[in-house]
Design a protein around this motif. Structure first.
Motif, PDB file in Angstrom:
ATOM      1  N   ARG A   1      34.375 -19.855  -6.953  1.00 17.32           N
ATOM      2  CA  ARG A   1      33.350 -19.086  -6.249  1.00 17.32           C
ATOM      3  C   ARG A   1      32.774 -18.007  -7.170  1.00 17.32           C
ATOM      4  O   ARG A   1      31.557 -17.831  -7.248  1.00 17.32           O
ATOM      5  CB  ARG A   1      33.959 -18.471  -4.987  1.00 17.32           C
ATOM      6  CG  ARG A   1      32.968 -17.988  -3.986  1.00 17.32           C
ATOM      7  CD  ARG A   1      33.574 -17.629  -2.624  1.00 17.32           C
ATOM      8  NE  ARG A   1      34.860 -16.962  -2.665  1.00 17.32           N
ATOM      9  CZ  ARG A   1      36.017 -17.528  -2.299  1.00 17.32           C
ATOM     10  NH1 ARG A   1      36.042 -18.766  -1.860  1.00 17.32           N
ATOM     11  NH2 ARG A   1      37.150 -16.863  -2.358  1.00 17.32           N
ATOM     12  N   LYS A   2      33.640 -17.325  -7.894  1.00 15.03           N
ATOM     13  CA  LYS A   2      33.205 -16.280  -8.827  1.00 15.03           C
ATOM     14  C   LYS A   2      32.317 -16.887  -9.915  1.00 15.03           C
ATOM     15  O   LYS A   2      31.281 -16.332 -10.271  1.00 15.03           O
ATOM     16  CB  LYS A   2      34.419 -15.596  -9.458  1.00 15.03           C
ATOM     17  CG  LYS A   2      34.090 -14.455 -10.354  1.00 15.03           C
ATOM     18  CD  LYS A   2      35.366 -13.806 -10.879  1.00 15.03           C
ATOM     19  CE  LYS A   2      35.088 -12.687 -11.833  1.00 15.03           C
ATOM     20  NZ  LYS A   2      36.322 -12.095 -12.351  1.00 15.03           N
ATOM     21  N   GLN A   3      32.707 -18.036 -10.440  1.00 17.85           N
ATOM     22  CA  GLN A   3      31.920 -18.704 -11.475  1.00 17.85           C
ATOM     23  C   GLN A   3      30.555 -19.135 -10.929  1.00 17.85           C
ATOM     24  O   GLN A   3      29.535 -18.997 -11.610  1.00 17.85           O
ATOM     25  CB  GLN A   3      32.668 -19.912 -12.013  1.00 17.85           C
ATOM     26  CG  GLN A   3      31.970 -20.567 -13.180  1.00 17.85           C
ATOM     27  CD  GLN A   3      32.804 -21.692 -13.790  1.00 17.85           C
ATOM     28  OE1 GLN A   3      33.882 -22.011 -13.334  1.00 17.85           O
ATOM     29  NE2 GLN A   3      32.287 -22.274 -14.839  1.00 17.85           N
ATOM     30  N   ALA A   4      30.515 -19.622  -9.708  1.00 23.71           N
ATOM     31  CA  ALA A   4      29.246 -20.039  -9.097  1.00 23.71           C
ATOM     32  C   ALA A   4      28.318 -18.839  -8.916  1.00 23.71           C
ATOM     33  O   ALA A   4      27.111 -18.933  -9.166  1.00 23.71           O
ATOM     34  CB  ALA A   4      29.504 -20.729  -7.756  1.00 23.71           C
TER      35      ALA A   4
ATOM     36  N   ALA B   1      23.570 -15.823 -10.743  1.00 24.11           N
ATOM     37  CA  ALA B   1      22.993 -14.567 -11.230  1.00 24.11           C
ATOM     38  C   ALA B   1      22.355 -14.763 -12.604  1.00 24.11           C
ATOM     39  O   ALA B   1      21.273 -14.239 -12.879  1.00 24.11           O
ATOM     40  CB  ALA B   1      24.061 -13.485 -11.284  1.00 24.11           C
ATOM     41  N   THR B   2      23.012 -15.527 -13.447  1.00 24.21           N
ATOM     42  CA  THR B   2      22.471 -15.807 -14.779  1.00 24.21           C
ATOM     43  C   THR B   2      21.177 -16.595 -14.682  1.00 24.21           C
ATOM     44  O   THR B   2      20.197 -16.288 -15.357  1.00 24.21           O
ATOM     45  CB  THR B   2      23.509 -16.582 -15.628  1.00 24.21           C
ATOM     46  OG1 THR B   2      24.686 -15.785 -15.750  1.00 24.21           O
ATOM     47  CG2 THR B   2      22.974 -16.913 -17.004  1.00 24.21           C
ATOM     48  N   GLN B   3      21.160 -17.600 -13.832  1.00 24.88           N
ATOM     49  CA  GLN B   3      19.946 -18.404 -13.653  1.00 24.88           C
ATOM     50  C   GLN B   3      18.803 -17.564 -13.091  1.00 24.88           C
ATOM     51  O   GLN B   3      17.659 -17.708 -13.512  1.00 24.88           O
ATOM     52  CB  GLN B   3      20.230 -19.607 -12.750  1.00 24.88           C
ATOM     53  CG  GLN B   3      21.059 -20.674 -13.428  1.00 24.88           C
ATOM     54  CD  GLN B   3      21.472 -21.795 -12.486  1.00 24.88           C
ATOM     55  OE1 GLN B   3      21.447 -21.632 -11.267  1.00 24.88           O
ATOM     56  NE2 GLN B   3      21.858 -22.922 -13.049  1.00 24.88           N
ATOM     57  N   ALA B   4      19.103 -16.664 -12.157  1.00 21.11           N
ATOM     58  CA  ALA B   4      18.074 -15.800 -11.582  1.00 21.11           C
ATOM     59  C   ALA B   4      17.521 -14.861 -12.654  1.00 21.11           C
ATOM     60  O   ALA B   4      16.300 -14.664 -12.753  1.00 21.11           O
ATOM     61  CB  ALA B   4      18.637 -15.001 -10.409  1.00 21.11           C
ATOM     62  N   ALA B   5      18.400 -14.291 -13.473  1.00 10.98           N
ATOM     63  CA  ALA B   5      17.955 -13.392 -14.542  1.00 10.98           C
ATOM     64  C   ALA B   5      17.110 -14.149 -15.563  1.00 10.98           C
ATOM     65  O   ALA B   5      16.095 -13.641 -16.049  1.00 10.98           O
ATOM     66  CB  ALA B   5      19.156 -12.732 -15.212  1.00 10.98           C
ATOM     67  N   GLN B   6      17.523 -15.366 -15.891  1.00 11.75           N
ATOM     68  CA  GLN B   6      16.771 -16.190 -16.839  1.00 11.75           C
ATOM     69  C   GLN B   6      15.393 -16.523 -16.279  1.00 11.75           C
ATOM     70  O   GLN B   6      14.383 -16.423 -16.985  1.00 11.75           O
ATOM     71  CB  GLN B   6      17.547 -17.467 -17.150  1.00 11.75           C
ATOM     72  CG  GLN B   6      16.864 -18.360 -18.167  1.00 11.75           C
ATOM     73  CD  GLN B   6      17.642 -19.654 -18.396  1.00 11.75           C
ATOM     74  OE1 GLN B   6      18.231 -20.221 -17.478  1.00 11.75           O
ATOM     75  NE2 GLN B   6      17.638 -20.116 -19.630  1.00 11.75           N
ATOM     76  N   ALA B   7      15.319 -16.887 -15.003  1.00 15.43           N
ATOM     77  CA  ALA B   7      14.039 -17.219 -14.379  1.00 15.43           C
ATOM     78  C   ALA B   7      13.121 -15.998 -14.372  1.00 15.43           C
ATOM     79  O   ALA B   7      11.919 -16.108 -14.632  1.00 15.43           O
ATOM     80  CB  ALA B   7      14.269 -17.734 -12.953  1.00 15.43           C
TER      81      ALA B   7
ATOM     82  N   ALA C   1      47.755 -14.642 -11.950  1.00 13.85           N
ATOM     83  CA  ALA C   1      47.271 -15.913 -11.419  1.00 13.85           C
ATOM     84  C   ALA C   1      46.359 -15.655 -10.229  1.00 13.85           C
ATOM     85  O   ALA C   1      46.642 -14.822  -9.382  1.00 13.85           O
ATOM     86  CB  ALA C   1      48.455 -16.778 -10.997  1.00 13.85           C
ATOM     87  N   THR C   2      45.243 -16.363 -10.190  1.00 13.12           N
ATOM     88  CA  THR C   2      44.331 -16.245  -9.051  1.00 13.12           C
ATOM     89  C   THR C   2      44.129 -17.633  -8.470  1.00 13.12           C
ATOM     90  O   THR C   2      44.366 -18.633  -9.125  1.00 13.12           O
ATOM     91  CB  THR C   2      42.962 -15.682  -9.480  1.00 13.12           C
ATOM     92  OG1 THR C   2      42.394 -16.550 -10.451  1.00 13.12           O
ATOM     93  CG2 THR C   2      43.085 -14.292 -10.046  1.00 13.12           C
ATOM     94  N   GLY C   3      43.658 -17.674  -7.251  1.00 14.45           N
ATOM     95  CA  GLY C   3      43.403 -18.954  -6.610  1.00 14.45           C
ATOM     96  C   GLY C   3      42.229 -19.663  -7.258  1.00 14.45           C
ATOM     97  O   GLY C   3      41.256 -19.043  -7.642  1.00 14.45           O
ATOM     98  N   ARG C   4      42.315 -20.976  -7.381  1.00 18.55           N
ATOM     99  CA  ARG C   4      41.248 -21.767  -8.009  1.00 18.55           C
ATOM    100  C   ARG C   4      39.933 -21.642  -7.242  1.00 18.55           C
ATOM    101  O   ARG C   4      38.873 -21.525  -7.843  1.00 18.55           O
ATOM    102  CB  ARG C   4      41.679 -23.230  -8.113  1.00 18.55           C
ATOM    103  CG  ARG C   4      40.652 -24.084  -8.795  1.00 18.55           C
ATOM    104  CD  ARG C   4      41.146 -25.517  -8.949  1.00 18.55           C
ATOM    105  NE  ARG C   4      40.138 -26.292  -9.598  1.00 18.55           N
ATOM    106  CZ  ARG C   4      40.193 -26.704 -10.848  1.00 18.55           C
ATOM    107  NH1 ARG C   4      41.241 -26.416 -11.568  1.00 18.55           N
ATOM    108  NH2 ARG C   4      39.223 -27.405 -11.384  1.00 18.55           N
ATOM    109  N   ALA C   5      40.011 -21.640  -5.933  1.00 16.72           N
ATOM    110  CA  ALA C   5      38.785 -21.536  -5.127  1.00 16.72           C
ATOM    111  C   ALA C   5      38.083 -20.216  -5.396  1.00 16.72           C
ATOM    112  O   ALA C   5      36.862 -20.156  -5.513  1.00 16.72           O
ATOM    113  CB  ALA C   5      39.115 -21.680  -3.646  1.00 16.72           C
ATOM    114  N   LYS C   6      38.857 -19.145  -5.524  1.00 19.58           N
ATOM    115  CA  LYS C   6      38.281 -17.829  -5.800  1.00 19.58           C
ATOM    116  C   LYS C   6      37.610 -17.831  -7.170  1.00 19.58           C
ATOM    117  O   LYS C   6      36.510 -17.305  -7.338  1.00 19.58           O
ATOM    118  CB  LYS C   6      39.378 -16.765  -5.741  1.00 19.58           C
ATOM    119  CG  LYS C   6      38.896 -15.356  -5.915  1.00 19.58           C
ATOM    120  CD  LYS C   6      40.055 -14.378  -5.784  1.00 19.58           C
ATOM    121  CE  LYS C   6      39.617 -12.960  -6.043  1.00 19.58           C
ATOM    122  NZ  LYS C   6      40.738 -12.021  -5.988  1.00 19.58           N
TER     123      LYS C   6
END
Length: 147
Positions: A60-63, A68-74, A52-57
């Motif tokens: 943050r990881k998902q954001a 990073a995905t958006q930057a690579a796509q751009a 189990a990990t904290g939801r905030a963590k």
């Protein structure tokens, strides 16, 4: 409970059961079958423990991953736009006449020259079937359209 399972032929798959005992009972009766080969000789595979990990963590990881995905796509779009611009800079736009012009060059009816234009899917497939060498140029969204 979700179980990672493996059959006698080393096919792995996952399945849900109400409990450990429920899996054991169904497996003993031959009710658990491999979806790949139909074997009923199925056992539990080793599983990594669920931590189990904290939801905030996690948020943050998902954001960070999304950014990073958006930057690579751009960056990929920018490189494709640059490539498309170079092709257009060094070729003539023949518009809707592209299939006819490409075909005429392929068959030696016109001198070979770099061209670009428009062609429908069926026209492109016909050109490729005839052995005409071509490369589609993508219609790319503008950078502001990506956000």
């Amino acid at each position: 409970m979700k179980f990672s399972l493996i059959c006698e032929h080393d096919h792995t798959f996952e399945a849900w059961f109400r409990s450990n005992d429920d899996f054991d009972t169904q497996a003993k009766r031959g009710f658990v079958e491999c979806p790949h080969c139909g074997s009923s000789k199925v056992g539990k595979a080793l599983m990594a423990p669920s931590v189990a990990t904290g939801r905030a963590k996690d948020d943050r990881k998902q954001a960070v991953m999304m950014a990073a995905t958006q930057a690579a796509q751009a960056e990929a779009y920018a490189k494709l736009r640059e490539l498309t611009a170079k092709v257009k800079e060094n070729a003539s736009d023949v518009g809707e006449k592209f299939p006819d012009e490409a075909r005429a060059m392929h068959y030696g009816e016109k001198p070979a020259a770099p061209i670009y234009g428009k062609a429908g899917r069926e026209e492109v497939e016909a050109l490729v079937d005839e052995g005409v060498e071509l490369m589609p140029l993508p219609d790319l969204p503008e950078p502001e359209e990506l956000n």
